[in-house]
Enzyme design. Structure first.
Site, PDB file in Angstrom:
ATOM      1  N   ILE A 260      57.135 -13.912  10.800  1.00 21.45           N
ATOM      2  CA  ILE A 260      55.667 -13.886  10.845  1.00 21.45           C
ATOM      3  C   ILE A 260      55.102 -13.226   9.607  1.00 21.45           C
ATOM      4  O   ILE A 260      54.053 -13.595   9.098  1.00 21.45           O
ATOM      5  CB  ILE A 260      55.152 -13.060  12.044  1.00 21.45           C
ATOM      6  CG1 ILE A 260      55.806 -13.473  13.350  1.00 21.45           C
ATOM      7  CG2 ILE A 260      53.653 -13.170  12.149  1.00 21.45           C
ATOM      8  CD1 ILE A 260      55.501 -12.496  14.467  1.00 21.45           C
ATOM      9  N   LYS A 264      56.095  -4.981   2.451  1.00 26.90           N
ATOM     10  CA  LYS A 264      56.927  -4.176   1.576  1.00 26.90           C
ATOM     11  C   LYS A 264      57.910  -3.338   2.376  1.00 26.90           C
ATOM     12  O   LYS A 264      59.021  -3.074   1.943  1.00 26.90           O
ATOM     13  CB  LYS A 264      56.046  -3.255   0.719  1.00 26.90           C
ATOM     14  CG  LYS A 264      55.618  -3.944  -0.575  1.00 26.90           C
ATOM     15  CD  LYS A 264      55.145  -2.935  -1.606  1.00 26.90           C
ATOM     16  CE  LYS A 264      53.764  -2.392  -1.239  1.00 26.90           C
ATOM     17  NZ  LYS A 264      53.209  -1.480  -2.235  1.00 26.90           N
ATOM     18  N   GLU A 265      57.460  -2.923   3.537  1.00 24.45           N
ATOM     19  CA  GLU A 265      58.281  -1.990   4.294  1.00 24.45           C
ATOM     20  C   GLU A 265      58.905  -2.589   5.542  1.00 24.45           C
ATOM     21  O   GLU A 265      59.772  -1.992   6.157  1.00 24.45           O
ATOM     22  CB  GLU A 265      57.437  -0.771   4.690  1.00 24.45           C
ATOM     23  CG  GLU A 265      57.098   0.089   3.494  1.00 24.45           C
ATOM     24  CD  GLU A 265      55.674   0.598   3.522  1.00 24.45           C
ATOM     25  OE1 GLU A 265      54.956   0.277   4.486  1.00 24.45           O
ATOM     26  OE2 GLU A 265      55.286   1.298   2.581  1.00 24.45           O
ATOM     27  N   SER A 266      58.447  -3.764   5.919  1.00 26.03           N
ATOM     28  CA  SER A 266      59.015  -4.349   7.130  1.00 26.03           C
ATOM     29  C   SER A 266      58.930  -5.870   7.100  1.00 26.03           C
ATOM     30  O   SER A 266      58.124  -6.445   6.375  1.00 26.03           O
ATOM     31  CB  SER A 266      58.269  -3.828   8.361  1.00 26.03           C
ATOM     32  OG  SER A 266      57.000  -4.426   8.432  1.00 26.03           O
ATOM     33  N   VAL A 267      59.801  -6.475   7.892  1.00 29.38           N
ATOM     34  CA  VAL A 267      59.739  -7.911   8.122  1.00 29.38           C
ATOM     35  C   VAL A 267      59.517  -8.091   9.616  1.00 29.38           C
ATOM     36  O   VAL A 267      60.169  -7.422  10.414  1.00 29.38           O
ATOM     37  CB  VAL A 267      61.060  -8.597   7.710  1.00 29.38           C
ATOM     38  CG1 VAL A 267      60.936 -10.111   7.824  1.00 29.38           C
ATOM     39  CG2 VAL A 267      61.446  -8.199   6.304  1.00 29.38           C
ATOM     40  N   VAL A 268      58.592  -8.961   9.971  1.00 28.35           N
ATOM     41  CA  VAL A 268      58.321  -9.166  11.389  1.00 28.35           C
ATOM     42  C   VAL A 268      58.692 -10.600  11.771  1.00 28.35           C
ATOM     43  O   VAL A 268      58.298 -11.553  11.098  1.00 28.35           O
ATOM     44  CB  VAL A 268      56.843  -8.884  11.728  1.00 28.35           C
ATOM     45  CG1 VAL A 268      56.575  -9.097  13.209  1.00 28.35           C
ATOM     46  CG2 VAL A 268      56.457  -7.471  11.315  1.00 28.35           C
ATOM     47  N   LYS A 290      60.090  -6.154  14.720  1.00 27.42           N
ATOM     48  CA  LYS A 290      59.758  -5.521  13.443  1.00 27.42           C
ATOM     49  C   LYS A 290      61.012  -4.876  12.880  1.00 27.42           C
ATOM     50  O   LYS A 290      61.577  -3.963  13.468  1.00 27.42           O
ATOM     51  CB  LYS A 290      58.652  -4.488  13.633  1.00 27.42           C
ATOM     52  CG  LYS A 290      58.153  -3.883  12.336  1.00 27.42           C
ATOM     53  CD  LYS A 290      56.822  -3.154  12.539  1.00 27.42           C
ATOM     54  CE  LYS A 290      56.324  -2.520  11.250  1.00 27.42           C
ATOM     55  NZ  LYS A 290      55.027  -1.854  11.426  1.00 27.42           N
ATOM     56  N   ASP A 406      46.538   4.306   9.078  1.00 26.97           N
ATOM     57  CA  ASP A 406      46.487   3.086   8.270  1.00 26.97           C
ATOM     58  C   ASP A 406      45.576   2.082   8.970  1.00 26.97           C
ATOM     59  O   ASP A 406      45.857   0.896   9.035  1.00 26.97           O
ATOM     60  CB  ASP A 406      47.886   2.501   8.081  1.00 26.97           C
ATOM     61  CG  ASP A 406      47.923   1.442   6.982  1.00 26.97           C
ATOM     62  OD1 ASP A 406      46.947   1.340   6.215  1.00 26.97           O
ATOM     63  OD2 ASP A 406      48.910   0.694   6.904  1.00 26.97           O
TER      64      ASP A 406
HETATM   65  P1  ADP Z   1      53.496  -3.793   7.951  1.00 22.77           P
HETATM   66  O1  ADP Z   1      53.900  -2.358   7.832  1.00 22.77           O
HETATM   67  O2  ADP Z   1      54.381  -4.719   7.203  1.00 22.77           O
HETATM   68  O3  ADP Z   1      52.034  -4.005   7.666  1.00 22.77           O
HETATM   69  P2  ADP Z   1      52.812  -4.563  10.652  1.00 22.77           P
HETATM   70  O4  ADP Z   1      53.250  -3.846  11.878  1.00 22.77           O
HETATM   71  O5  ADP Z   1      51.390  -4.447  10.285  1.00 22.77           O
HETATM   72  O6  ADP Z   1      53.783  -4.148   9.484  1.00 22.77           O
HETATM   73  O7  ADP Z   1      53.181  -6.090  10.850  1.00 22.77           O
HETATM   74  C1  ADP Z   1      52.935  -7.042   9.838  1.00 22.77           C
HETATM   75  C2  ADP Z   1      52.239  -8.256  10.413  1.00 22.77           C
HETATM   76  O8  ADP Z   1      53.054  -8.839  11.426  1.00 22.77           O
HETATM   77  C3  ADP Z   1      50.939  -7.940  11.089  1.00 22.77           C
HETATM   78  O9  ADP Z   1      49.878  -7.980  10.202  1.00 22.77           O
HETATM   79  C4  ADP Z   1      50.821  -9.009  12.144  1.00 22.77           C
HETATM   80  O10 ADP Z   1      50.256 -10.174  11.572  1.00 22.77           O
HETATM   81  C5  ADP Z   1      52.259  -9.276  12.496  1.00 22.77           C
HETATM   82  N1  ADP Z   1      52.638  -8.538  13.701  1.00 22.77           N
HETATM   83  C6  ADP Z   1      53.206  -7.328  13.775  1.00 22.77           C
HETATM   84  N2  ADP Z   1      53.424  -6.955  15.044  1.00 22.77           N
HETATM   85  C7  ADP Z   1      52.981  -7.971  15.809  1.00 22.77           C
HETATM   86  C8  ADP Z   1      52.916  -8.212  17.222  1.00 22.77           C
HETATM   87  N3  ADP Z   1      53.374  -7.315  18.111  1.00 22.77           N
HETATM   88  N4  ADP Z   1      52.397  -9.384  17.639  1.00 22.77           N
HETATM   89  C9  ADP Z   1      51.940 -10.282  16.756  1.00 22.77           C
HETATM   90  N5  ADP Z   1      51.961 -10.124  15.440  1.00 22.77           N
HETATM   91  C10 ADP Z   1      52.466  -8.991  14.947  1.00 22.77           C
HETATM   92 MN    MN Z   2      50.279  -3.740   8.697  1.00 20.73          MN
END
Ligand code: ADP
Ligand code: MN
Length: 517
Positions: A260, A264-268, A290, A406
């Site tokens: 999704i 930089k710090e995570s892949v979801v 995540k 954040d």
């Molecule tokens: P980062 O530190 O990379 O910003 P996030 O937790 O914000 O990490 O996750 C990045 C993106 O992944 C989010 O902007 C969102 O679009 C998607 N995402 C993260 N967690 C969820 C979730 N539980 N359900 C749906 N989308 C998610």
């Molecule tokens: Mn984020």
């Protein structure tokens, strides 16, 4: 003959396991004595597994096939048809894989480019290892070997005449038929040469095998499907991949469909939840995974969040960088749980495995809910979103004792007609040495977003800060305001230095935090 998996089993008794384990002809797994922490056991285990994975080229040295089709050995319990059938099947699978490997070798020769036959193997590499994780999950997942409910055949159909009528319940007839029907198992399921022999499988054995054949096929498909998403997988390192595989393999997740977001710090990733349960918790139908990146440089600039977080202070100094990254994941989990308990709309934690956090997916049918920055809300919804955000910020501060740190339209999702907060790994308690500055930054983002979005009622950042924190900072310009915030933080820090403990943030009646000495 010593099958790898069993020998490597060194798992504390995980409660009532699948029935076949206790009947295992190779004996019960040795109970291991645990002399170190769970975390250590797990990473050691992981290292072993990785090694095993690499070595799986050498996997079944196995099977100098015994003379007869049956296993001879005094200590082997052959009293159960089911056990016997399983043993034969296992034997056959290994033999098949060994042959496959020989063919693969022959096919590839010395060529630099090689074709892998791995997809055609019967014994999956991860079946042969057994780690704590694996056992945890397996205990709850459907086990095709578990003794079935007795199968009843409907009372219809018979052959013969008069005295010689034999119904389909006749053991011999039925057994032969079952053996023949093995050919109709899932396509590609190798049933061995049992068909040629006069084997009589009982209904129970037949059904168990059939079920096994189908579930095996489904699992193979899952694994293959996963491989096809390998572009997303390349974003993660082998250890992470192994952990993800296990989640799928264990049935906790059905499939990992794709990526999704790559930050930089995570892949979801998005995944469909499986049927397995974790601690009686039902896995949500759709999950977000995540994965906190283990490349350390990205995390350097975040040190300040966690290093000064009182909750993690004692642990920080003792940790190596890899563990610190796990702490981010852990922090996100704890923070989400607090928020969940306060009733703030946010993802629900499913499970944390090292640096991988599985949570419920906000969105539907693989489509994540849009970020507030991307969604076009009408003025009514915009106003609603604003008041909800204000409310959530207050709840977060007062009930969860947290500052998001954040918060912006990038970390708020619009789903089901309301705002959902995500991305809370960096959230801190208000008494964090920079907690109030973080809160002010959050307030500025939120205030600007809703004011630009046309919400006339939206408080400005200073008003919002006071409304959320309950503090009463009177400065009427930003520079002075921030100066006062920093002064408060400093007083709080001095207090901690002098008294060795943090001040309590709230009095019981929800009054402003007391930063006085
Ligand atoms: P980062 O530190 O990379 O910003 P996030 O937790 O914000 O990490 O996750 C990045 C993106 O992944 C989010 O902007 C969102 O679009 C998607 N995402 C993260 N967690 C969820 C979730 N539980 N359900 C749906 N989308 C998610
Ligand atoms: Mn984020």
């Amino acid at each position: 003959m010593e099958p790898l998996g069993m020998a490597a089993t060194a798992v504390p008794d995980a409660g009532p396991g699948p029935g076949w384990q206790s009947k295992c002809p190779w004996g019960a797994p040795k109970p291991a004595s645990i002399s170190c922490s769970l975390a250590e056991v797990m990473s050691e285990q992981l290292a072993k597994e990785l090694q095993l994975e690499e070595e799986n080229a050498a996997f079944p040295e196995v099977v100098a096939v015994a003379e007869g089709p049956f296993i001879t050995g005094e200590n082997i319990d052959t009293s159960s048809d089911l056990m016997l059938a399983q043993m034969l099947q296992m034997e056959f699978d290994r033999e098949y894989d060994a042959q496959l490997r020989r063919e693969e070798k022959k096919f590839n020769g010395d060529s630099k480019v090689s074709i892998s036959f791995e997809n055609y193997r019967k014994v999956h590499p991860f079946d042969s290892d057994s780690s704590e994780d694996e056992v945890d999950w397996q205990d709850t997942r459907h086990d095709p070997y578990r003794a079935d409910k007795p199968t009843t055949t409907p009372k219809k159909g018979f052959i013969g005449k008069g005295k010689d009528i034999t119904t389909k319940h006749d053991e011999v007839v039925c057994g032969r038929k079952n053996t023949a029907r093995m050919e109709n198992f899932a396509p590609g399921f190798q049933v061995g040469d049992g068909i040629g022999m006069d084997l009589k499988l009982s209904n129970q054995v037949f059904n168990a095998l059939k079920q096994h054949a189908y579930s095996e096929e489904r699992r193979s498909a899952r694994l293959h499907e996963k491989k096809e998403h390998s572009t997303a997988e390349k974003a993660v390192d082998p250890k992470t991949r192994l952990l993800l595989y296990k989640m799928v393999n264990s049935g906790m997740l059905e499939t990992i469909t794709g990526c999704i977001s790559t930050g930089k710090e995570s892949v979801v990733f998005h995944a469909y939840g499986g049927n397995a349960t974790e601690d009686d918790k039902v896995i949500p139908p759709e999950c977000a995974i995540k994965v906190f990146k283990t490349t350390l440089n990205e995390f350097k600039n975040r040190d300040k969040y966690i290093k000064d977080d009182y909750r993690f202070k004692d642990r920080f100094s003792k940790l190596n960088p890899r563990k610190i990254i796990r702490m981010w994941a852990e922090k996100e989990m704890h923070n989400l749980t607090r928020m969940q308990n306060a009733g703030i709309p946010c993802p629900q934690v499913v499970i944390l495995k090292k640096h991988i956090l599985v949570m419920s997916f906000i969105g539907q049918d693989q489509v994540p809910a849009p970020k507030l920055k991307d969604v076009k809300l009408n003025s009514e919804d915009m106003k609603k979103a604003y008041y909800q955000t204000l409310n959530m910020m207050q709840q977060l501060y007062k009930e969860c004792n947290l500052v998001h740190a954040d918060l912006s339209e990038y970390n708020m999702l619009w789903h089901d007609g309301k705002v959902w907060l995500i991305d809370v790994s960096q959230s801190v308690e208000p008494t964090h040495p920079h907690g109030l500055e973080f809160l002010f930054r959050d307030c500025r983002n939120v205030s600007q977003f809703f004011q630009k979005g046309g919400v006339a009622e939206a408080l400005n950042e200073r008003e919002l800060f006071n409304a959320v924190s309950g503090l009463n900072i009177t400065a009427d310009n930003e520079v002075d305001f921030i100066e006062e915030i920093e002064a408060l933080e400093k007083r709080n820090e001095d207090h901690v230095q002098n008294h060795g403990k943090k001040v309590s943030t709230f009095s019981s009646d929800g009054d402003p935090p007391i930063y006085d000495e």
